[in-house]
Design a protein around this motif. Structure first.
Motif, mmCIF file in Angstrom:
data_model
loop_
_atom_site.group_PDB
_atom_site.id
_atom_site.type_symbol
_atom_site.label_atom_id
_atom_site.label_comp_id
_atom_site.label_asym_id
_atom_site.label_seq_id
_atom_site.Cartn_x
_atom_site.Cartn_y
_atom_site.Cartn_z
ATOM 1 N N THR A 33 -3.663 3.149 4.247
ATOM 2 C CA THR A 33 -2.071 1.933 4.287
ATOM 3 C C THR A 33 -1.832 3.402 5.210
ATOM 4 N N ILE A 34 -1.277 4.406 5.385
ATOM 5 C CA ILE A 34 -0.267 5.162 6.502
ATOM 6 C C ILE A 34 -1.120 5.076 7.509
ATOM 7 N N PHE A 35 -2.583 5.395 7.715
ATOM 8 C CA PHE A 35 -3.087 5.749 8.727
ATOM 9 C C PHE A 35 -3.755 4.046 9.662
ATOM 10 N N ARG B 294 -4.487 7.761 -3.751
ATOM 11 C CA ARG B 294 -4.413 8.915 -2.705
ATOM 12 C C ARG B 294 -5.663 7.753 -1.512
ATOM 13 N N ALA B 295 -6.415 7.564 -1.904
ATOM 14 C CA ALA B 295 -7.116 6.957 -1.109
ATOM 15 C C ALA B 295 -6.752 5.593 -0.427
ATOM 16 N N ARG B 296 -5.682 4.827 -0.942
ATOM 17 C CA ARG B 296 -4.667 3.366 -0.989
ATOM 18 C C ARG B 296 -3.426 4.233 -0.267
ATOM 19 N N VAL B 297 -2.856 5.141 -0.107
ATOM 20 C CA VAL B 297 -1.710 5.349 0.664
ATOM 21 C C VAL B 297 -1.551 5.466 1.381
ATOM 22 N N SER C 204 3.725 9.971 -3.732
ATOM 23 C CA SER C 204 2.788 9.174 -2.560
ATOM 24 C C SER C 204 2.719 10.209 -1.103
ATOM 25 N N CYS C 205 4.047 10.758 -0.879
ATOM 26 C CA CYS C 205 4.437 11.464 0.154
ATOM 27 C C CYS C 205 3.034 12.586 -0.159
ATOM 28 N N GLY D 21 0.909 -1.251 0.256
ATOM 29 C CA GLY D 21 0.034 0.180 -0.026
ATOM 30 C C GLY D 21 0.981 1.104 -0.080
ATOM 31 N N LEU D 22 1.915 1.210 0.008
ATOM 32 C CA LEU D 22 2.629 2.007 0.743
ATOM 33 C C LEU D 22 3.373 2.253 -1.049
ATOM 34 N N LYS D 23 2.833 1.596 -2.178
ATOM 35 C CA LYS D 23 4.100 2.104 -3.305
ATOM 36 C C LYS D 23 3.267 3.152 -3.858
ATOM 37 N N GLU D 24 3.937 3.785 -5.552
ATOM 38 C CA GLU D 24 4.071 4.555 -6.181
ATOM 39 C C GLU D 24 2.596 4.496 -6.740
ATOM 40 N N TRP D 25 2.452 5.340 -7.504
ATOM 41 C CA TRP D 25 1.266 5.873 -8.187
ATOM 42 C C TRP D 25 1.590 4.602 -9.287
ATOM 43 N N ASN D 26 0.621 4.199 -9.782
ATOM 44 C CA ASN D 26 0.272 2.659 -10.791
ATOM 45 C C ASN D 26 0.181 3.500 -12.334
ATOM 46 N N PHE D 27 1.056 4.161 -12.493
ATOM 47 C CA PHE D 27 1.666 5.568 -14.382
ATOM 48 C C PHE D 27 0.815 3.811 -15.675
ATOM 49 N N GLY D 28 0.780 3.271 -15.086
ATOM 50 C CA GLY D 28 0.145 2.002 -16.290
ATOM 51 C C GLY D 28 1.320 1.908 -17.415
ATOM 52 N N ASP D 29 0.944 1.785 -18.734
ATOM 53 C CA ASP D 29 1.430 1.398 -19.456
ATOM 54 C C ASP D 29 2.990 2.509 -19.599
ATOM 55 N N LEU D 30 2.482 3.613 -18.903
ATOM 56 C CA LEU D 30 4.157 4.433 -18.725
ATOM 57 C C LEU D 30 4.789 4.760 -18.432
#
Length: 192
Positions: free
Chosen positions: A122-124, A116-119, A143-144, A78-87
């Protein structure tokens, strides 16, 4: 009261090459390793005894954390970066102007609100359940930033520019509320 030290990883090969790096990964550069050691000195110089630590499952975050502290840590997806898909791993000039919004959805990535909701959730959840007083989490720039946005209504400081590599965001956590107390952007000119 708990303290959360939310930190971005050190410089990576893809950062150096100006490539989009979300769920894909690349190793820390020599500068990235030195940045992590400078961040380590921040905790030592301020007598901050870290009780627990978490890292994104990305190698760049784990490697950074291992250079900052020898505290046992947990890898958390859940702390992973944004998933940018094919980019992913493409050149940064393909990024739209900020804010990105739902741009990456068309490429198989996450929407901004989804991310935003995932990160933030997860942190909360991690901080709420953790018994430690000083908690380190090593994650990613976007993420930050997204976590900062969730809690900007409780905080009185902001960072208008980019979140630099190994930047540390110091939050208090009390009564289920985070408040940003300090932004530590290190001067890395001495390690270049």
């Amino acid at each position: 009261m708990k303290m959360l030290y939310l930190m971005r990883h050190g410089e990576t090969l893809f950062n150096q090459q100006k490539k989009i790096q979300g769920w894909c990964d690349s190793p820390l550069t020599e500068l990235g390793k030195k940045q992590a050691l400078v961040a380590r000195e921040y905790f030592i110089a301020n007598n901050i005894n870290l009780h627990s630590a978490y890292a994104s499952t990305s190698e760049r975050a784990c490697d950074t954390l291992e250079l900052v502290t020898n505290v046992d840590y947990t890898r958390v997806k859940g702390l992973k970066e944004w998933n940018f898909g094919d980019l992913e791993a493409e050149h940064e000039y393909l990024n739209p102007p900020l804010p990105y919004g739902d741009f990456f959805v068309d490429f198989g990535g996450e929407s901004e609100l989804e991310f935003r909701a995932r990160v933030s959730q997860t942190i909360f959840d991690l901080v709420q359940k953790d018994a430690g007083e000083n908690i380190l989490m090593v994650s990613h720039g976007a993420s930050c930033r997204q976590f900062m946005r969730v809690w900007d209504h409780t905080s009185h400081i902001d960072l208008p520019g980019r979140i630099a590599n190994c930047c540390i965001l110091k939050f208090t956590f009390e009564k289920d509320q985070f408040e940003l107390q300090e932004i530590v952007n290190h001067d890395f000119t001495s390690v270049l």
